[in-house]
Design a protein around this motif. Structure first.
Motif, PDB file in Angstrom:
ATOM      1  N   ARG A  59     -10.649   6.882   3.115  1.00 41.97           N
ATOM      2  CA  ARG A  59     -10.195   8.041   4.137  1.00 41.97           C
ATOM      3  C   ARG A  59      -8.757   7.585   4.738  1.00 41.97           C
ATOM      4  O   ARG A  59      -7.943   8.834   5.123  1.00 41.97           O
ATOM      5  N   PHE A  60      -8.618   6.246   4.780  1.00 39.86           N
ATOM      6  CA  PHE A  60      -7.493   6.013   5.664  1.00 39.86           C
ATOM      7  C   PHE A  60      -6.327   6.478   4.548  1.00 39.86           C
ATOM      8  O   PHE A  60      -5.083   6.879   5.240  1.00 39.86           O
ATOM      9  N   PHE A  61      -6.393   6.434   3.152  1.00 38.88           N
ATOM     10  CA  PHE A  61      -5.090   6.767   2.555  1.00 38.88           C
ATOM     11  C   PHE A  61      -5.182   8.381   2.141  1.00 38.88           C
ATOM     12  O   PHE A  61      -4.123   8.811   1.652  1.00 38.88           O
ATOM     13  N   ARG A  62      -6.190   8.976   2.394  1.00 40.63           N
ATOM     14  CA  ARG A  62      -6.250  10.336   2.201  1.00 40.63           C
ATOM     15  C   ARG A  62      -6.812  11.353   3.385  1.00 40.63           C
ATOM     16  O   ARG A  62      -7.280  12.257   3.027  1.00 40.63           O
ATOM     17  N   SER A  63      -6.414  10.730   4.596  1.00 36.99           N
ATOM     18  CA  SER A  63      -6.818  11.852   5.600  1.00 36.99           C
ATOM     19  C   SER A  63      -6.066  13.302   5.730  1.00 36.99           C
ATOM     20  O   SER A  63      -6.627  13.949   6.372  1.00 36.99           O
ATOM     21  N   ASP A  64      -5.267  13.186   4.954  1.00 32.90           N
ATOM     22  CA  ASP A  64      -4.480  14.556   4.942  1.00 32.90           C
ATOM     23  C   ASP A  64      -4.799  15.261   3.628  1.00 32.90           C
ATOM     24  O   ASP A  64      -3.998  16.029   3.125  1.00 32.90           O
ATOM     25  N   ASP A  65      -6.023  14.741   2.578  1.00 33.88           N
ATOM     26  CA  ASP A  65      -6.129  15.293   1.470  1.00 33.88           C
ATOM     27  C   ASP A  65      -5.070  15.235   0.382  1.00 33.88           C
ATOM     28  O   ASP A  65      -4.952  16.256  -0.363  1.00 33.88           O
ATOM     29  N   ALA A  66      -4.555  13.888   0.447  1.00 34.81           N
ATOM     30  CA  ALA A  66      -3.367  13.919  -0.474  1.00 34.81           C
ATOM     31  C   ALA A  66      -3.984  13.647  -1.905  1.00 34.81           C
ATOM     32  O   ALA A  66      -5.183  13.398  -1.989  1.00 34.81           O
ATOM     33  N   PRO A  67      -3.475  14.074  -3.038  1.00 32.04           N
ATOM     34  CA  PRO A  67      -3.924  13.896  -4.405  1.00 32.04           C
ATOM     35  C   PRO A  67      -3.981  12.428  -4.970  1.00 32.04           C
ATOM     36  O   PRO A  67      -3.396  11.671  -4.254  1.00 32.04           O
ATOM     37  N   ASP A  68      -4.620  12.197  -5.891  1.00 35.49           N
ATOM     38  CA  ASP A  68      -4.902  10.803  -6.248  1.00 35.49           C
ATOM     39  C   ASP A  68      -3.508   9.872  -6.566  1.00 35.49           C
ATOM     40  O   ASP A  68      -3.324   9.140  -6.189  1.00 35.49           O
ATOM     41  N   ASP A  69      -2.747  10.867  -7.209  1.00 32.25           N
ATOM     42  CA  ASP A  69      -1.420  10.047  -7.406  1.00 32.25           C
ATOM     43  C   ASP A  69      -0.702   9.427  -6.121  1.00 32.25           C
ATOM     44  O   ASP A  69      -0.181   8.511  -6.135  1.00 32.25           O
ATOM     45  N   ILE A  70      -0.944  10.387  -5.175  1.00 27.86           N
ATOM     46  CA  ILE A  70      -0.021   9.942  -3.961  1.00 27.86           C
ATOM     47  C   ILE A  70      -0.925   8.886  -3.300  1.00 27.86           C
ATOM     48  O   ILE A  70      -0.275   7.768  -3.040  1.00 27.86           O
ATOM     49  N   THR A  71      -2.201   8.956  -3.326  1.00 27.70           N
ATOM     50  CA  THR A  71      -3.185   7.970  -2.676  1.00 27.70           C
ATOM     51  C   THR A  71      -2.781   6.608  -3.399  1.00 27.70           C
ATOM     52  O   THR A  71      -3.059   5.559  -2.685  1.00 27.70           O
ATOM     53  N   THR A  72      -2.718   6.771  -4.597  1.00 27.09           N
ATOM     54  CA  THR A  72      -2.541   5.668  -5.363  1.00 27.09           C
ATOM     55  C   THR A  72      -1.482   4.714  -4.878  1.00 27.09           C
ATOM     56  O   THR A  72      -1.246   3.586  -4.609  1.00 27.09           O
ATOM     57  N   ARG A  73      -0.409   5.580  -4.730  1.00 27.82           N
ATOM     58  CA  ARG A  73       0.847   4.898  -4.297  1.00 27.82           C
ATOM     59  C   ARG A  73       0.814   4.436  -3.010  1.00 27.82           C
ATOM     60  O   ARG A  73       1.546   3.155  -2.422  1.00 27.82           O
ATOM     61  N   ARG A  74       0.523   5.101  -2.275  1.00 27.19           N
ATOM     62  CA  ARG A  74       0.060   4.750  -0.747  1.00 27.19           C
ATOM     63  C   ARG A  74      -0.902   3.423  -0.699  1.00 27.19           C
ATOM     64  O   ARG A  74      -0.245   2.384   0.021  1.00 27.19           O
ATOM     65  N   ARG A  75      -1.738   3.240  -1.454  1.00 28.30           N
ATOM     66  CA  ARG A  75      -2.489   2.340  -1.421  1.00 28.30           C
ATOM     67  C   ARG A  75      -1.595   0.723  -1.894  1.00 28.30           C
ATOM     68  O   ARG A  75      -1.557  -0.012  -1.499  1.00 28.30           O
ATOM     69  N   ALA A  76      -0.923   1.125  -3.013  1.00 25.06           N
ATOM     70  CA  ALA A  76      -0.287   0.140  -3.714  1.00 25.06           C
ATOM     71  C   ALA A  76       0.800  -0.342  -2.663  1.00 25.06           C
ATOM     72  O   ALA A  76       1.205  -1.600  -2.411  1.00 25.06           O
ATOM     73  N   GLY A  77       1.501   0.508  -1.750  1.00 26.35           N
ATOM     74  CA  GLY A  77       2.573   0.301  -1.149  1.00 26.35           C
ATOM     75  C   GLY A  77       1.945  -0.502   0.260  1.00 26.35           C
ATOM     76  O   GLY A  77       2.389  -1.393   0.697  1.00 26.35           O
ATOM     77  N   PHE A  78       0.667  -0.191   0.673  1.00 25.68           N
ATOM     78  CA  PHE A  78       0.270  -0.726   1.817  1.00 25.68           C
ATOM     79  C   PHE A  78      -0.127  -2.152   1.429  1.00 25.68           C
ATOM     80  O   PHE A  78       0.163  -3.034   2.294  1.00 25.68           O
ATOM     81  N   HIS A  79      -0.749  -2.327   0.202  1.00 25.83           N
ATOM     82  CA  HIS A  79      -1.082  -3.724  -0.093  1.00 25.83           C
ATOM     83  C   HIS A  79       0.044  -4.472  -0.472  1.00 25.83           C
ATOM     84  O   HIS A  79       0.082  -5.780   0.086  1.00 25.83           O
ATOM     85  N   ARG A  80       1.000  -3.941  -0.877  1.00 23.92           N
ATOM     86  CA  ARG A  80       2.337  -5.063  -0.982  1.00 23.92           C
ATOM     87  C   ARG A  80       2.827  -5.174   0.246  1.00 23.92           C
ATOM     88  O   ARG A  80       3.147  -6.433   0.491  1.00 23.92           O
ATOM     89  N   LEU A  81       2.727  -4.349   1.420  1.00 28.61           N
ATOM     90  CA  LEU A  81       3.332  -4.619   2.702  1.00 28.61           C
ATOM     91  C   LEU A  81       2.604  -5.710   3.370  1.00 28.61           C
ATOM     92  O   LEU A  81       2.964  -6.622   3.849  1.00 28.61           O
ATOM     93  N   ALA A  82       1.126  -5.502   3.094  1.00 27.84           N
ATOM     94  CA  ALA A  82       0.302  -6.617   3.368  1.00 27.84           C
ATOM     95  C   ALA A  82       0.477  -7.957   3.232  1.00 27.84           C
ATOM     96  O   ALA A  82       0.467  -8.966   3.782  1.00 27.84           O
ATOM     97  N   ALA A  83       0.742  -7.927   1.768  1.00 22.09           N
ATOM     98  CA  ALA A  83       1.210  -9.341   1.257  1.00 22.09           C
ATOM     99  C   ALA A  83       2.335  -9.920   1.809  1.00 22.09           C
ATOM    100  O   ALA A  83       2.399 -11.016   2.046  1.00 22.09           O
ATOM    101  N   THR A  84       3.359  -8.884   1.894  1.00 17.10           N
ATOM    102  CA  THR A  84       4.602  -9.552   2.624  1.00 17.10           C
ATOM    103  C   THR A  84       4.305  -9.883   4.030  1.00 17.10           C
ATOM    104  O   THR A  84       4.567 -11.099   4.422  1.00 17.10           O
ATOM    105  N   TYR A  85       3.688  -9.305   4.736  1.00 20.79           N
ATOM    106  CA  TYR A  85       3.161  -9.792   6.224  1.00 20.79           C
ATOM    107  C   TYR A  85       2.495 -11.016   6.120  1.00 20.79           C
ATOM    108  O   TYR A  85       2.730 -11.999   6.851  1.00 20.79           O
ATOM    109  N   GLY A  86       1.542 -11.224   5.046  1.00 12.30           N
ATOM    110  CA  GLY A  86       0.673 -12.277   4.859  1.00 12.30           C
ATOM    111  C   GLY A  86       1.642 -13.579   4.842  1.00 12.30           C
ATOM    112  O   GLY A  86       1.171 -14.725   5.285  1.00 12.30           O
ATOM    113  N   GLU A  87       2.477 -13.292   3.834  1.00 13.96           N
ATOM    114  CA  GLU A  87       3.434 -14.216   3.566  1.00 13.96           C
ATOM    115  C   GLU A  87       4.405 -14.734   4.729  1.00 13.96           C
ATOM    116  O   GLU A  87       4.546 -15.814   5.134  1.00 13.96           O
ATOM    117  N   ARG A  88       5.011 -13.779   5.215  1.00  9.94           N
ATOM    118  CA  ARG A  88       6.102 -13.958   6.077  1.00  9.94           C
ATOM    119  C   ARG A  88       5.901 -14.189   7.550  1.00  9.94           C
ATOM    120  O   ARG A  88       6.430 -14.887   8.162  1.00  9.94           O
TER     121      ARG A  88
END
Ligand SMILES: Cc1ncc(COP(=O)(O)O)c(C=O)c1O
Length: 549
Positions: A59-88
């Motif tokens: 639900r975190f990525f889809r609380s506005d009922d975004a379609p799958d391709d958008i939630t996939t992008r959000r998820r990938a972006g979020f985890h990329r950001l999380a990896a950056t935070y984890g390292e940096r």
């Protein structure tokens, strides 16, 4: 007499007696802002009813009922950001995590960075570090060695740059070293501070306190003492510290019964001031000029794109003039709370900037030269704490640490440096410089089709959004990844120090645009064709009701 007639006469008598009361109540209601911010009692009640619920990962990525391709992008972006935070930010996050559970302030600020439905998931993956190791120029360095542009401004304390305050503290400490931390007597620097503050404020007397909150408490207490009236007036959304009487709505567990919260910039409010007899003082926080009638724009309330801000200097100056004349007419103390705006808008603060004089003025934050302080300046007839004719009738105020030699010495350096040519140069064309910078950044954002706009009151900026998105608060995490350090309230308040050069500012603008671009590319600003800010809020209300059932 006919008993019915007697009852009728009694009833009519009561009715007639209460008519003026009813009229006054109606007038008071008319002077309340329609939002919850204008209705302290209801806002406290509602705050107690709002249920906790939160989104799972799906639900975190889809609380506005975004379609799958958008939630996939959000998820990938979020985890990329999380990896950056984890390292940096590893070391900074590690130490913060070790104390977060036992420092209540930290628990609070980290829980309330984003709307509560998303908070736990964000905290787990994008921990905001609470530590910093160094400051220099307009940069902060965290425990991992990341150098970031400071846009948090230390809650507004940082007007001239951190190096300036380090020098105030060092030179001041040197000056008072032989006396040390002796309290109850004054170090001679106090005499200089007093003289300077009287000139800057244009008022007759001064008292020193330990925080802005206490300076405000003292202003209100004195106004009540001298006018013999009970109530203070504050304007909707204005922050005056965390003392109960000035914070009557949600956030204060008890009702503030002797506070009226009125609409800012409203004739109905002037009418209340002109007609009621119980008003001792009116508190104005000139920062509200940027967003009258709304609370400080924190990202935890950023559930949609409805945040607005717009500063109109002439309109606000006109409002202050009208307030001034009503207060004079009715013998109400006009208090400018300049804890934030003092020395920031102009050397003489909002009084100078807007060309209106108050009866009592509070200062704090930057005035301490980097150390904690509050100060109240006022007219002699309002500042006196005793009554010559009634010796037992005093207005008591103390404070162990008031006029602490080290604080007074840092203040002395601060006030002394105000006369320096380099500081004078920072004020030159201040508004023109910062308005042009805001325009420049807005042009870039517009040209790139990014749904973000900045509004500013001089060096105090607010981020607004042009799309009805539920995810606007995500921008703060992209900004941090680009090396921009915000305060805990997020994108709603960026505070620049006056020593930002054009080169520094351009670097911030580049990073800001890069962050917004990355956020757009990761799909957070997608929204359905029918989405509006209102439909988002309706949806959230539905979720709350469902979670209570
Ligand atoms: C206008 C205003 N008044 C009062 C205060 C409270 O000051 P302090 O935090 O020093 O108690 C603040 C703090 O942000 C403020 O902005």
């Amino acid at each position: 007499m006919d008993p019915n007639l007697a009852l009728y006469l009694v009833g009519a008598g009561i009715g007639a007696a209460s008519l003026p009361g009813l009229k006054a109540r109606l007038e008071l209601s008319r002077a309340k802002h329609a939002s919850l911010t204008g209705h302290a009692r209801i806002s406290r009640l509602i705050a107690r009813l709002v249920p906790h619920y939160e989104y799972d990962e799906e639900r975190f990525f889809r609380s506005d009922d975004a379609p799958d391709d958008i939630t996939t992008r959000r998820r990938a972006g979020f985890h990329r950001l999380a990896a950056t935070y984890g390292e940096r930010f590893a070391a900074t996050a590690q130490l913060s995590g070790e104390i977060e559970d036992v420092v209540s302030d930290l628990q609070f600020t980290s829980a309330y960075r984003v709307p509560f439905q998303y908070s736990r998931f964000v905290r787990r993956h994008l921990p905001a570090g609470a530590f910093a190791a160094e400051s220099s120029g307009v940069l902060l360095t965290d425990l991992d060695g990341n150098r970031m542009y400071d846009l948090g401004g230390s809650y507004g304390v940082n007007v001239f740059g951190y190096d300036f305050y380090k020098a105030c503290i060092d030179r001041g400490s040197e000056r008072v070293r032989t006396l040390g931390p002796v309290l109850g007597t004054y170090h001679p620097v106090v005499a200089y501070n007093v003289k300077r503050l009287l000139v800057i404020s244009g008022l007759d007397e001064v008292s020193f306190h330990m925080s802005g909150t206490e300076a405000v408490m003292q202003a209100v207490r004195l106004a009540r003492y001298h006018t013999g009236r009970s109530h203070l007036v504050r304007f909707c959304g204005a922050y005056h510290g965390w003392w109960g009487d000035v914070q009557p709505g949600a956030g204060n567990p008890v009702p503030a019964r002797e506070t009226y919260t009125l609409k800012d910039m409203s004739d109905a409010s002037l009418h209340v001031l002109r007609t009621r007899r119980d008003i001792a003082c009116v508190l104005v926080n000139p920062l509200q000029a940027l967003h009258p009638n709304t609370n400080a724009p924190g990202d935890s309330a950023l559930v949609d794109g409805a945040r607005t801000a717009h500063f109109d200097r002439a309109a606000y100056a006109g409002w202050l003039q009208r307030l001034r004349s009503v207060c004079t007419e009715r013998d109400i103390a006009l208090v400018f709370d300049e804890v934030f705006t003092g020395f920031r808008l102009a050397p003489g603060g909002a009084q100078e900037y807007f060309g209106v004089r108050a009866d009592l003025v509070t200062y704090g934050k930057t005035l301490g030269g980097g150390l904690p302080v509050g100060a109240l300046c006022g007219r002699r007839n309002l500042m006196r704490r005793f009554d010559h004719h009634r010796p037992a009738n005093v207005c008591f105020a103390r404070g162990t640490f008031n006029s602490h030699p080290y604080v007074m010495a840092a203040m002395h350096e601060f006030l002394h440096q105000l006369d320096a040519a380099e500081i004078g140069a920072l004020y030159r064309d201040l508004d023109a410089v910062w308005n042009e910078r805001a325009d420049r950044l807005n042009r870039r954002l517009r040209d790139e089709g990014l749904p973000v706009r900045m509004a500013n009151l001089s060096t105090i900026w607010t981020t607004c959004y042009t799309v009805p998105s539920r995810y606007n608060w995500m921008l703060q995490y992209y900004l941090r990844a680009e090396g921009l350090a915000l305060g805990w309230i997020g994108t709603g308040r960026l505070i620049f120090s006056l020593n930002y050069t054009d080169v520094d500012f351009n670097a911030v603008a580049d990073r800001f645009v890069a962050a917004a671009r990355a956020m757009r590319d990761d799909g957070w600003w997608w929204h359905g064709d029918a989405a509006t800010n209102r439909s988002i809020r309706r949806r959230i209300l539905g979720e709350m009701i469902a979670s209570r059932l």
